[in-house]
Design a protein around this motif. Structure first.
Motif, PDB file in Angstrom:
ATOM      1  N   SER A  50      -5.219 -50.520  -9.512  1.00 57.88           N
ATOM      2  CA  SER A  50      -5.434 -51.609  -8.557  1.00 57.88           C
ATOM      3  C   SER A  50      -4.120 -52.309  -8.275  1.00 57.88           C
ATOM      4  O   SER A  50      -3.150 -52.161  -9.015  1.00 57.88           O
ATOM      5  CB  SER A  50      -6.454 -52.607  -9.092  1.00 57.88           C
ATOM      6  OG  SER A  50      -5.869 -53.413 -10.085  1.00 57.88           O
ATOM      7  N   THR A  51      -4.121 -53.077  -7.203  1.00 59.23           N
ATOM      8  CA  THR A  51      -2.872 -53.752  -6.824  1.00 59.23           C
ATOM      9  C   THR A  51      -2.504 -54.848  -7.820  1.00 59.23           C
ATOM     10  O   THR A  51      -1.331 -55.091  -8.068  1.00 59.23           O
ATOM     11  CB  THR A  51      -3.019 -54.379  -5.429  1.00 59.23           C
ATOM     12  OG1 THR A  51      -4.243 -55.118  -5.398  1.00 59.23           O
ATOM     13  CG2 THR A  51      -3.038 -53.307  -4.366  1.00 59.23           C
ATOM     14  N   LYS A  89      -7.572 -50.924   0.848  1.00 59.89           N
ATOM     15  CA  LYS A  89      -8.226 -52.005   1.579  1.00 59.89           C
ATOM     16  C   LYS A  89      -8.721 -53.062   0.591  1.00 59.89           C
ATOM     17  O   LYS A  89      -9.091 -52.745  -0.542  1.00 59.89           O
ATOM     18  CB  LYS A  89      -9.436 -51.469   2.368  1.00 59.89           C
ATOM     19  CG  LYS A  89      -9.091 -50.391   3.356  1.00 59.89           C
ATOM     20  CD  LYS A  89      -8.454 -50.968   4.588  1.00 59.89           C
ATOM     21  CE  LYS A  89      -8.297 -49.869   5.635  1.00 59.89           C
ATOM     22  NZ  LYS A  89      -7.342 -50.179   6.673  1.00 59.89           N
ATOM     23  N   VAL A  90      -8.748 -54.303   1.072  1.00 58.43           N
ATOM     24  CA  VAL A  90      -9.258 -55.385   0.229  1.00 58.43           C
ATOM     25  C   VAL A  90     -10.785 -55.340   0.246  1.00 58.43           C
ATOM     26  O   VAL A  90     -11.400 -55.439   1.314  1.00 58.43           O
ATOM     27  CB  VAL A  90      -8.763 -56.752   0.731  1.00 58.43           C
ATOM     28  CG1 VAL A  90      -9.418 -57.876  -0.069  1.00 58.43           C
ATOM     29  CG2 VAL A  90      -7.252 -56.824   0.630  1.00 58.43           C
ATOM     30  N   TRP A 128     -12.859 -59.667  -6.037  1.00 56.95           N
ATOM     31  CA  TRP A 128     -12.216 -58.757  -5.072  1.00 56.95           C
ATOM     32  C   TRP A 128     -11.310 -57.803  -5.814  1.00 56.95           C
ATOM     33  O   TRP A 128     -10.889 -58.063  -6.949  1.00 56.95           O
ATOM     34  CB  TRP A 128     -11.414 -59.539  -4.035  1.00 56.95           C
ATOM     35  CG  TRP A 128     -10.108 -60.091  -4.560  1.00 56.95           C
ATOM     36  CD1 TRP A 128      -9.929 -61.237  -5.264  1.00 56.95           C
ATOM     37  CD2 TRP A 128      -8.809 -59.498  -4.421  1.00 56.95           C
ATOM     38  NE1 TRP A 128      -8.617 -61.414  -5.586  1.00 56.95           N
ATOM     39  CE2 TRP A 128      -7.892 -60.358  -5.074  1.00 56.95           C
ATOM     40  CE3 TRP A 128      -8.318 -58.328  -3.823  1.00 56.95           C
ATOM     41  CZ2 TRP A 128      -6.529 -60.086  -5.147  1.00 56.95           C
ATOM     42  CZ3 TRP A 128      -6.959 -58.063  -3.891  1.00 56.95           C
ATOM     43  CH2 TRP A 128      -6.078 -58.946  -4.540  1.00 56.95           C
ATOM     44  N   GLN A 161      -8.379 -54.269  -4.841  1.00 55.54           N
ATOM     45  CA  GLN A 161      -7.779 -53.357  -3.861  1.00 55.54           C
ATOM     46  C   GLN A 161      -7.269 -52.160  -4.648  1.00 55.54           C
ATOM     47  O   GLN A 161      -6.375 -52.296  -5.482  1.00 55.54           O
ATOM     48  CB  GLN A 161      -6.635 -54.073  -3.134  1.00 55.54           C
ATOM     49  CG  GLN A 161      -6.045 -53.271  -2.018  1.00 55.54           C
ATOM     50  CD  GLN A 161      -4.960 -54.061  -1.282  1.00 55.54           C
ATOM     51  OE1 GLN A 161      -4.735 -55.244  -1.559  1.00 55.54           O
ATOM     52  NE2 GLN A 161      -4.275 -53.416  -0.361  1.00 55.54           N
TER      53      GLN A 161
END
Lengths: 224, 191, 559
Positions: free
Chosen positions: A10-11, A141-142, A176, A178
């Motif tokens: 993940s980011t 994508k978020v 959330w 990403q």
């Protein structure tokens, strides 16, 4: 030999790991200082015939300085860890970046039920699609996940994304992530939720943009 | 402090009183936790005032009066015990017990009418707290009544004279139970 | 005197604090066996899922949940509390302050029997239809609030009842500890001449008494939810599941220190005696203890970073949590400084005290990871947390208690324990403890969740199988190592060398009376002239100076 962590995909996962390693290095130094002193003192000052221990009360400023100076360093390091950590925390759990897609996830004994809004982008309409345990998202994508529970507390855990969020009945809790690398990752439940807790496991399919488009077309055929 | 005095080093407060105060100190967080929970949950959701309006304010006011009066009678029992007038101690303790029983009786009437109107403990979150808070308080009143009955019997039989300080300790507890009610009453009936 | 009382009054329904201490100790050790048995079954299932555990059989998932629930409940409330707080506190406080007994001996007896009743209720909960509680030792609702979620009926109610009884017992005990210490100290025994362990016992009692109230209220609320249909914790009736977590952890975190402080107190006292050196910075240690005690009331939400509370609350609690390490760091540094220029004898008690210190430091350091909110996102509810709190709790509950037992056994039972067996016991325990819990951190970092019965159901956990098998094997060896202690304990009890009054040449008052002390403890009320740690004082030719020995040359008391 195993890696210490599962691969990060993940980011923000790298930031979590970064704080972990920061704390790891600080505590490792302290570990060797304190444990080393204990072992050294234990060896150096073991009882020898004819030798008496020193009568040190540790009540003068000069003596206490031996404790207070390291203590001051502890305070500074503590605050450093907290300040560095605060930024990462705010990034993951605070203000969320705008969503590219939003999915609802409901925990229930003992499955994750994912709801997609469909092409109209709205929940509660006819084109909503419910899928048990499988979550398909595009890479890069978020993704917003709105977490709810039907019965007891569950915990939405994406180990490879370093994300965890408890899911509480009566609440809608936003989360959330990403994903940065296509692949299949697991979504276990991390909070004891009953006899089927072990094995409550979803799957995250992180798809490339093309694969995701393909999957969307399959689920919501355009002729409809 | 110098050594060689034969007496123990102490706080100057008799053990019974010290112990009672520590006990009460540990009781405060029980009701403190309950009351704080009530306030926090109430602030987080709506509809509580409406539910509260179904309570019988008049009966609660009578109950407040009963408890306040009983606090006065335990003080008078304590005063009588210091004058070694155990006849009078027995009277005031008996009165305290009656007032306490009166409180529980009124509470029982309240409960039955509320339940008859469908406001059972399962009727919603306000009623959960209402029955939880008043119920736990009621149990404390009951415990106080039992303690006072034991002392009352002692006062009648004359055995209490050797343990006169117990009247004061029971009184401390009774005041505590009374004070808790003074928090519950406005929180549940007025707010 | 005890002869006149007869068997029942002197051994069973005794009001003597020493007998009551031994009763708590026996019951605590019994529960430790149960805790160990549950640990064995848990570990077997994790390493060899769905195979027959030798000596037991298959472990179904719902039974597994009961095991993890009861393991935590037993170890915290029925082992740590009765041994560290009740047994050592009851035995040591009156003896160390020169008192005949507790302030309220009959209340003391009542405390024990209420605890005994709690034990019976908890034990009975295994045998009711539906089985024992299975919602985790933290009992989070709604899982714990409705029978349909776990299938557990009366087991859960009895669990709540057992906890309520246990809390009542320890509240009465706390009243006794505090009143005794406030009112019954020997002449000359000022507050700052009390041994550190007495201070820590008292601080623990205060923390317990002020923090447990909200959870008592919570237990009543949960029981009402289960029995009469209220909806305190059920959202469908307007309730709030997270409320329980606040009530639980408002108590739960202070509770950690309730357990920790008496253990740390034992470590401080034992290290001072076998170092032949005064405790470094005695008064600041006590101030730090009190500060840490108060701070423990404002850290609770660090158990709830990802529970769904407002994320803005995380950082304040993260800061208080990390700051609370400061007073503890002070105490730890002071203990290490006590070793500096000491004259150390490595008795079994000293080994366990040093082991406790070393292990506790490790646990304190891994606590920094958990206290950091962002790292907690990942490691919360994983085995990293499990490993962390076993380092902090095992260090005080087992290493600390063993240090205390090897040290005070002669005073308790009038016989010496076997030192050689004690040292073997230490090294086995120390090695296998680390063999269990160091790898467990790695398992946690790989993401393995707590309370899952079968890690092999997850692809990402499959590579951990060999590591889990190693941990389980070490855990079994750790449990088997305790046999050495059991043998030593009973052999010493029956045939140990008779103990003199003061076998360790220690300063505190309990060593000035017979081993074991008679009913009433002291032949004459001791007078106290100095603090408890005057080892290697220049005022004395020997390397110790008991608290009650007057110095003819100089009347001025040191400190």
């Amino acid at each position: 030999m195993l890696n210490w962590f599962p691969e990060n995909v993940s980011t923000f996962g790298g930031e979590v790991d970064g704080i972990f390693w920061l704390i790891f290095y600080i505590t490792t130094v302290w570990f060797f200082i304190t444990e080393g002193l204990i072992v050294y003192f234990a060896f150096r000052y073991r009882r020898k015939p004819g030798e008496k221990a020193a009568y040190v009360l540790g009540n003068t400023t000069a003596e206490l300085a031996w404790i207070l100076v390291p203590l001051a360093i502890v305070v500074v390091l503590d605050l450093w860890i907290d300040i560095r950590g605060a930024a990462v925390w705010a990034n993951i759990k605070g203000e969320r970046p705008a969503a590219d897609i939003t999915v609802r996830a409901m925990g229930k004994q003992f499955n994750w039920e994912f709801t997609y809004p469909g092409p109209d982008g709205k929940f509660g309409t006819e084109d909503d699609l419910k899928i048990d345990n499988d979550l398909h998202v595009p890479v890069g994508k978020v993704v917003h996940v709105v977490l709810t529970s039907k019965d007891v507390i569950h915990s939405f855990f994406l180990p490879h994304a370093r994300l965890k969020q408890d899911v509480v009945p009566g609440r809608e809790i936003p989360a959330w992530f990403q994903i940065s690398k296509p692949g299949e990752y697991e979504i276990p439940c991390a909070e004891l939720c009953g006899f089927g807790h072990s094995g409550m496991n979803g799957k995250l399919y992180a798809l490339s943009t093309e694969d995701y488009e393909k999957w969307v077309k399959e689920k919501w055929p355009p002729e409809k | 402090m110098n050594a060689n005095t034969a007496t123990m080093t102490d706080s100057g407060i008799p053990p019974g009183k010290t112990g009672t105060w520590w006990f009460l100190a540990s009781e405060i967080p029980v009701f403190g936790g309950l009351i704080a929970s009530y306030i926090v949950v109430r602030l987080g959701s709506a509809g509580w005032g409406e539910a509260s309006s179904h309570l019988n304010f008049t009966l609660a006011l009578i109950n407040t009066f009963l408890l306040l009066t009983s606090s006065m009678t335990v003080v008078m029992a304590h005063a009588a015990s210091q004058e070694n007038n155990y006849r009078s101690v027995a009277n005031f303790l008996g009165l305290t017990v009656l007032l306490g029983l009166g409180f529980l009786g009124v509470k029982a009437v309240e409960y039955t009418t509320e339940i008859a109107h469908g406001f059972t403990p399962a009727a919603g979150i306000f009623w959960s707290f209402y029955y939880g808070m008043t119920g736990l308080h009621g149990l404390h009143v009951l415990a106080g009544i039992i303690v006072n009955i034991v002392l009352w019997i002692g006062a009648l039989k004359g055995s209490l004279a050797r343990h006169g300080h117990r009247v004061e300790l029971a009184g401390l507890y009774w005041h505590f139970v009374d004070i808790v009610w003074l928090f519950l009453f406005p929180l549940l009936y007025l707010a | 005197m005890s002869e006149e009382l007869g068997y029942w009054r002197s051994r069973v329904f005794s009001t003597d604090h020493k007998v009551i201490a031994k009763q708590y100790l026996s019951l605590g050790l019994f529960w430790a066996l149960m805790g160990g048995a549950t640990a064995y079954l848990i570990r077997w299932q994790i390493a060899h899922p769905d195979t027959e555990a030798p000596g037991w059989g298959f472990i179904a998932p719902d039974f597994y949940n009961m095991l993890v629930t009861m393991h935590g409940t037993i170890m915290v409330f029925f082992v740590a509390m009765p041994i560290l707080l009740a047994a050592f506190g009851n035995f040591l406080i009156p003896l160390m302050i020169g008192a005949k007994d507790m302030a309220f001996p009959r209340l003391n007896m009542l405390s024990f029997w209420v605890f005994f009743l709690a034990s019976v209720v908890l034990m009975a909960s295994f045998f009711v239809p539906g089985g024992a509680a299975a919602a985790g030792w933290t009992g989070y609702p709604p899982l714990s609030a409705k029978m349909e979620y776990t299938g557990v009926g009366w087991g859960m109610n009895l669990w709540l009842l057992a906890l309520a009884l246990e809390f009542a017992s320890f509240l009465l005990g706390g009243v006794n500890f505090l009143t005794t210490a406030m009112n019954m100290r020997a002449p000359g025994l000022t507050w700052f001449r009390l041994p550190v362990i007495v201070w820590m016992q008292l601080t623990a009692a205060v923390i317990f008494m002020l923090s447990v109230g909200p959870l008592i209220a919570g237990a009543v609320m949960l029981l009402m939810d289960r029995l009469i249909g209220t909806t305190f914790f059920l959202p469908e009736g307007g309730g709030e599941p997270l409320l329980w977590q606040h009530l639980f952890w408002f108590f739960g975190h202070p509770e950690v220190y309730v357990i920790l402080l008496p253990g740390l107190g034992i470590v401080v006292d034992v290290i001072s005696v076998f170092s032949r050196k005064p405790v470094f910075a005695y008064r600041p240690i006590i101030y730090s203890t009190i500060v840490a005690g108060f701070m423990s009331f404002i850290v609770w939400a660090h158990h709830q970073f990802i529970s769904g509370i407002d994320p803005r609350l995380a950082m304040p609690f993260s800061i208080t949590t990390i700051i609370i390490s400061v007073p503890f760091a002070f105490v730890i540094f002071s203990i290490i400084a006590t070793l500096w220029r000491a004259s150390i004898t490595f008795s079994a008690a000293m080994l366990f005290a040093l082991g406790s210190l070393g292990v506790f430091i490790f646990g304190g350091l891994t606590g920094i990871f958990n206290g950091s909110a962002p790292v907690d996102i990942y490691i919360h509810d994983t085995y990293f947390v499990v490993a962390h709190f076993h380092y902090t709790l095992f260090s005080v509950v087992f290493f600390g208690s063993f240090a205390g037992l090897y040290f005070w056994f002669p005073k308790m039972f009038g016989r010496m324990m076997n030192e050689a067996l004690g040292k073997i016991h230490f090294w086995l325990t120390f090695i296998f403890f680390n063999a269990v819990f160091i790898p467990m951190h790695l398992v946690g970092l790989r993401g393995m969740m707590r309370r899952i019965a079968n890690p092999m159901q997850y692809e990402f956990l499959k590579p951990l199988e060999p590591l889990n098998m190693f941990i389980t094997l070490s855990a079994i060896l750790l449990l088997v190592s305790q046999v050495v202690f059991v043998i030593n304990f009973f052999m010493s009890l029956a045939r140990g060398k008779a103990a003199e009054r003061n076998p360790w040449q220690a300063n505190t008052l309990e060593w000035t009376t017979d081993s074991p002390p008679p009913h009433g403890n002291f032949a004459a009320v001791p007078s106290v002239y100095r603090g408890p740690y005057e080892y290697s004082s220049p005022e004395s030719a020997e390397d110790w100076l008991p608290q009650d020995r007057p110095l003819t040359a100089s009347r001025t008391a040191v400190r």
